[in-house]
Enzyme design. Structure first.
Site, PDB file in Angstrom:
ATOM      1  N   PHE A 153       0.866  -1.186   0.000  1.00 45.61           N
ATOM      2  CA  PHE A 153       0.000   0.000   0.000  1.00 45.61           C
ATOM      3  C   PHE A 153       0.897   1.228   0.000  1.00 45.61           C
ATOM      4  CE2 PHE A 153      -2.916   2.998   2.360  1.00 45.61           C
ATOM      5  CZ  PHE A 153      -3.876   3.081   1.355  1.00 45.61           C
TER       6      PHE A 153
ATOM      7  N   THR B 288       2.591   7.038   1.641  1.00 46.84           N
ATOM      8  CA  THR B 288       3.624   8.021   1.969  1.00 46.84           C
ATOM      9  C   THR B 288       4.393   8.490   0.728  1.00 46.84           C
ATOM     10  OG1 THR B 288       3.862   6.895   4.076  1.00 46.84           O
ATOM     11  CG2 THR B 288       5.623   8.416   3.471  1.00 46.84           C
TER      12      THR B 288
ATOM     13  N   PRO C 112       7.587  11.601  -0.529  1.00 49.85           N
ATOM     14  CA  PRO C 112       8.672  12.404   0.047  1.00 49.85           C
ATOM     15  C   PRO C 112       8.153  13.638   0.795  1.00 49.85           C
ATOM     16  CG  PRO C 112       9.255  11.695  -2.170  1.00 49.85           C
ATOM     17  CD  PRO C 112       7.841  11.241  -1.940  1.00 49.85           C
TER      18      PRO C 112
ATOM     19  N   SER D 188       3.158  12.328   7.665  1.00 46.52           N
ATOM     20  CA  SER D 188       2.057  12.448   8.630  1.00 46.52           C
ATOM     21  C   SER D 188       0.874  13.149   7.981  1.00 46.52           C
ATOM     22  CB  SER D 188       2.516  13.248   9.850  1.00 46.52           C
ATOM     23  OG  SER D 188       3.601  12.592  10.459  1.00 46.52           O
TER      24      SER D 188
ATOM     25  N   GLN E  29      19.498  -3.245  28.822  1.00 46.00           N
ATOM     26  CA  GLN E  29      20.245  -2.864  30.031  1.00 46.00           C
ATOM     27  C   GLN E  29      20.553  -4.097  30.896  1.00 46.00           C
ATOM     28  OE1 GLN E  29      21.268   0.173  30.406  1.00 46.00           O
ATOM     29  NE2 GLN E  29      22.172   0.016  32.431  1.00 46.00           N
TER      30      GLN E  29
ATOM     31  N   GLY F 179      23.547  -5.960  29.869  1.00 50.35           N
ATOM     32  CA  GLY F 179      24.856  -5.304  29.985  1.00 50.35           C
ATOM     33  C   GLY F 179      25.557  -5.231  28.631  1.00 50.35           C
ATOM     34  N   GLY F 180      26.883  -5.348  28.644  1.00 58.69           N
ATOM     35  CA  GLY F 180      27.687  -5.203  27.424  1.00 58.69           C
ATOM     36  C   GLY F 180      27.370  -6.260  26.377  1.00 58.69           C
TER      37      GLY F 180
ATOM     38  N   GLU G 250       2.756   3.670  10.321  1.00 60.54           N
ATOM     39  CA  GLU G 250       1.290   3.706  10.486  1.00 60.54           C
ATOM     40  C   GLU G 250       0.852   4.843  11.401  1.00 60.54           C
ATOM     41  OE1 GLU G 250      -0.057  -0.352   8.809  1.00 60.54           O
ATOM     42  OE2 GLU G 250      -1.332   1.117   9.752  1.00 60.54           O
TER      43      GLU G 250
HETATM   44  C1  LIG Z   1      10.417   0.880   7.459  1.00 56.77           C
HETATM   45  C2  LIG Z   1       9.245   1.695   7.048  1.00 56.77           C
HETATM   46  C3  LIG Z   1       8.182   1.084   6.384  1.00 56.77           C
HETATM   47  C4  LIG Z   1       7.087   1.842   5.952  1.00 56.77           C
HETATM   48  N1  LIG Z   1       6.081   1.246   5.207  1.00 56.77           N
HETATM   49  C5  LIG Z   1       5.137   2.030   4.625  1.00 56.77           C
HETATM   50  C6  LIG Z   1       4.169   1.465   3.712  1.00 56.77           C
HETATM   51  O1  LIG Z   1       4.144   0.272   3.461  1.00 56.77           O
HETATM   52  N2  LIG Z   1       3.288   2.322   3.105  1.00 56.77           N
HETATM   53  C7  LIG Z   1       3.275   3.666   3.351  1.00 56.77           C
HETATM   54  O2  LIG Z   1       2.446   4.376   2.771  1.00 56.77           O
HETATM   55  N3  LIG Z   1       4.160   4.220   4.229  1.00 56.77           N
HETATM   56  C8  LIG Z   1       5.084   3.439   4.856  1.00 56.77           C
HETATM   57  N4  LIG Z   1       6.003   4.002   5.721  1.00 56.77           N
HETATM   58  C9  LIG Z   1       5.947   5.444   5.975  1.00 56.77           C
HETATM   59  C10 LIG Z   1       5.495   5.828   7.379  1.00 56.77           C
HETATM   60  O3  LIG Z   1       4.118   5.579   7.530  1.00 56.77           O
HETATM   61  C11 LIG Z   1       5.870   7.297   7.591  1.00 56.77           C
HETATM   62  O4  LIG Z   1       7.277   7.317   7.738  1.00 56.77           O
HETATM   63  C12 LIG Z   1       5.208   7.913   8.789  1.00 56.77           C
HETATM   64  O5  LIG Z   1       3.820   8.054   8.573  1.00 56.77           O
HETATM   65  C13 LIG Z   1       5.793   9.309   9.145  1.00 56.77           C
HETATM   66  O6  LIG Z   1       5.886  10.122   8.035  1.00 56.77           O
HETATM   67  P1  LIG Z   1       7.300  10.864   7.726  1.00 56.77           P
HETATM   68  O7  LIG Z   1       8.346   9.815   7.773  1.00 56.77           O
HETATM   69  O8  LIG Z   1       7.137  11.633   6.472  1.00 56.77           O
HETATM   70  O9  LIG Z   1       7.516  11.832   8.938  1.00 56.77           O
HETATM   71  P2  LIG Z   1       6.962  13.343   9.094  1.00 56.77           P
HETATM   72  O10 LIG Z   1       5.490  13.372   8.856  1.00 56.77           O
HETATM   73  O11 LIG Z   1       7.810  14.254   8.290  1.00 56.77           O
HETATM   74  O12 LIG Z   1       7.204  13.603  10.624  1.00 56.77           O
HETATM   75  C14 LIG Z   1       8.438  14.024  11.161  1.00 56.77           C
HETATM   76  C15 LIG Z   1       8.209  14.317  12.643  1.00 56.77           C
HETATM   77  O13 LIG Z   1       7.286  15.397  12.788  1.00 56.77           O
HETATM   78  C16 LIG Z   1       6.212  15.026  13.595  1.00 56.77           C
HETATM   79  N5  LIG Z   1       4.987  15.708  13.164  1.00 56.77           N
HETATM   80  C17 LIG Z   1       4.498  15.808  11.897  1.00 56.77           C
HETATM   81  N6  LIG Z   1       3.365  16.523  11.905  1.00 56.77           N
HETATM   82  C18 LIG Z   1       3.104  16.852  13.194  1.00 56.77           C
HETATM   83  C19 LIG Z   1       2.069  17.595  13.855  1.00 56.77           C
HETATM   84  N7  LIG Z   1       1.038  18.098  13.176  1.00 56.77           N
HETATM   85  N8  LIG Z   1       2.140  17.755  15.185  1.00 56.77           N
HETATM   86  C20 LIG Z   1       3.182  17.224  15.878  1.00 56.77           C
HETATM   87  N9  LIG Z   1       4.187  16.524  15.325  1.00 56.77           N
HETATM   88  C21 LIG Z   1       4.153  16.352  13.999  1.00 56.77           C
HETATM   89  C22 LIG Z   1       6.094  13.523  13.424  1.00 56.77           C
HETATM   90  O14 LIG Z   1       5.370  12.923  14.473  1.00 56.77           O
HETATM   91  C23 LIG Z   1       7.565  13.128  13.386  1.00 56.77           C
HETATM   92  O15 LIG Z   1       8.057  13.044  14.682  1.00 56.77           O
HETATM   93  C24 LIG Z   1       7.057   3.235   6.209  1.00 56.77           C
HETATM   94  C25 LIG Z   1       8.110   3.835   6.920  1.00 56.77           C
HETATM   95  C26 LIG Z   1       9.196   3.092   7.297  1.00 56.77           C
HETATM   96  C27 LIG Z   1      10.334   3.788   7.995  1.00 56.77           C
END
Ligand SMILES: Cc1cc2nc3c(=O)[nH]c(=O)nc-3n(C[C@H](O)[C@H](O)[C@H](O)COP(=O)(O)OP(=O)(O)OC[C@H]3O[C@@H](n4cnc5c(N)ncnc54)[C@H](O)[C@@H]3O)c2cc1C
Length: 376
Positions: free
Chosen positions: A123, A126, A128, A132, A333, A336-337, A360
């Protein structure tokens, strides 16, 4: 709710527990170190009927309930998160959109291969610049002469690039609104990156996807045009139960390792488990794990009974994400090492944990969802 497991749920737990111990545990460290996708384990999970556990039997699934599904994910994560996320992403994110929003014809065409685990699904939400804030999707799909022409990119997509991947459901802008569209692997213009290198979940498949005038039939639209935003929120609600189950499973696995180590490791002439500082850590871990498990099973039970579950799923995901962080850290923890060495199982669990607070929906996003449900 009643916490007694049904005989079917117990059978799932015992079957997956045995499978994880006998088949996954011996190779989990090697898979992680080599970053190798576990094809052989996926095909064994498929034979056990686990790759389509909550999918109805008429579409090739096992027709199990969501509590059983959560238990299966928990038991896998207890031993290895990479295998668990492969099954969870395939089921909750890859297969569910088709089951929930596909036409009967789409379901008959696509589900049997997915629910039996012959093929894997992904699915792609996400991007670049849309994490969120997933509604900020920039990928576009334009209807031209009976086909969708897709342009854009997706990032961090699980299961998208394995040799047995069937395809991905992506969110795309179809004008002012968002829709869900299926893109099968091998479609011209659909380019999949090399596997991304990660801190944890190293044996799971994570890719960047790009679409360059990628053309798919009009009939690959899932559900109504413009329903994509509501659909992906629903998919994430369900997916959160499985990631929450991973939190409990990872915490349980870390606790198991710390418990065994504390009884065996001697310092000052006694097992370290005899020191109160260590005993209290284990007592806290065991207590929190019980609480986390109760939240996860409750969310799953509500979903099984057709009740509203989004609030509980977000609570379970948030709580178990943070709980697994505390437990993994305390468990390391206690080692340990030795726990800091690459070959120790606890170091792998420690690395695999962090994503449970990000994927998610991050912890912050879960708090936003919960606050909304509180009427704030
Ligand atoms: C290993 C892995 C597998 C994944 N698999 C999938 C997949 O199969 N399909 C898919 O669609 N996605 C996938 N993802 C993406 C994942 O869902 C996103 O990385 C996640 O939703 C966070 O988005 P971002 O990385 O762009 O972080 P950002 O949204 O850029 O967030 C950066 C920081 O800002 C904070 N933040 C952002 N907005 C707010 C707000 N309004 N208030 C407070 N804090 C905020 C966030 O909580 C976070 O701490 C995957 C990610 C990884 C690492």
């Amino acid at each position: 709710m009643d916490f007694d497991l049904t005989s079917e749920q117990e059978l799932v737990r015992d079957t997956v527990r045995t499978f994880a111990r006998e088949r996954i545990e011996p190779i989990a460290a090697a898979l992680d170190l080599e970053g190798r996708f576990p094809y052989e384990l996926v095909s064994e999970l498929a034979e056990l009927g686990l790759m389509g556990l909550p999918i109805p039997e008429e579409y090739g699934g096992a027709g199990g309930d969501i509590v059983s599904y959560a238990i299966a994910i928990e038991e896998l994560t207890r031993i290895d998160s990479s295998v668990a996320i492969t099954m969870a992403a395939h089921t909750s994110l890859g297969t569910m959109p088709i089951l929930l929003y596909g036409t009967e014809e789409q379901k008959r065409r696509w589900l049997p291969d997915l629910a039996t685990g012959r093929r894997l699904a992904a699915f792609g939400l996400t991007e670049p610049d849309a994490g969120s804030d997933a509604g900020a999707t920039r990928t576009t799909a334009e209807l031209r002469d009976g086909s969708w022409v897709i342009s854009g990119s997706k990032l961090f997509i699980t299961n998208a690039g394995t040799d047995i991947t069937w395809g991905v459901t992506i969110t795309a802008r179809t004008g002012d609104e968002i829709s869900n569209i299926v893109v099968e692997n091998g479609t011209p213009g659909y380019v999949i990156s090399a596997p991304m290198k990660k801190l944890g979940w190293r044996a799971s498949d994570t890719r960047e996807l790009s679409f360059e005038d990628c053309t798919v039939p009009e009939g690959n639209l899932l559900g109504e045009r413009g329903a994509g935003f509501r659909q992906f929120l629903e998919i994430l609600d369900g997916g959160r139960i499985s990631v929450a189950a991973m939190g409990v499973g990872l915490a349980q696995g870390a606790y198991d390792l710390a418990y065994a180590y504390a009884k065996e490791r001697e310092q000052f002439g006694k097992p370290i488990a005899s020191f109160q500082a260590i005993r209290f850590k284990l007592a806290d871990m065991a207590t929190e794990i019980e609480a986390g498990r109760a939240l996860v099973y409750k969310a799953a039970w509500l979903k099984d009974h057709g009740r509203a579950f989004a609030r509980e799923a977000a609570m379970a995901k948030l709580y178990t994400g943070e709980l697994s962080s505390r437990v993994a850290s305390a468990a390391l923890q206690i080692h340990g090492g030795f726990g800091y060495m690459e070959e120790s199982a606890i170091s792998r669990l420690y690395r695999d944990q962090k994503i449970l607070e990000i994927g998610e929906g991050t912890n912050e996003v879960q708090r936003m969802v919960i606050a909304r449900h509180l009427g704030l």
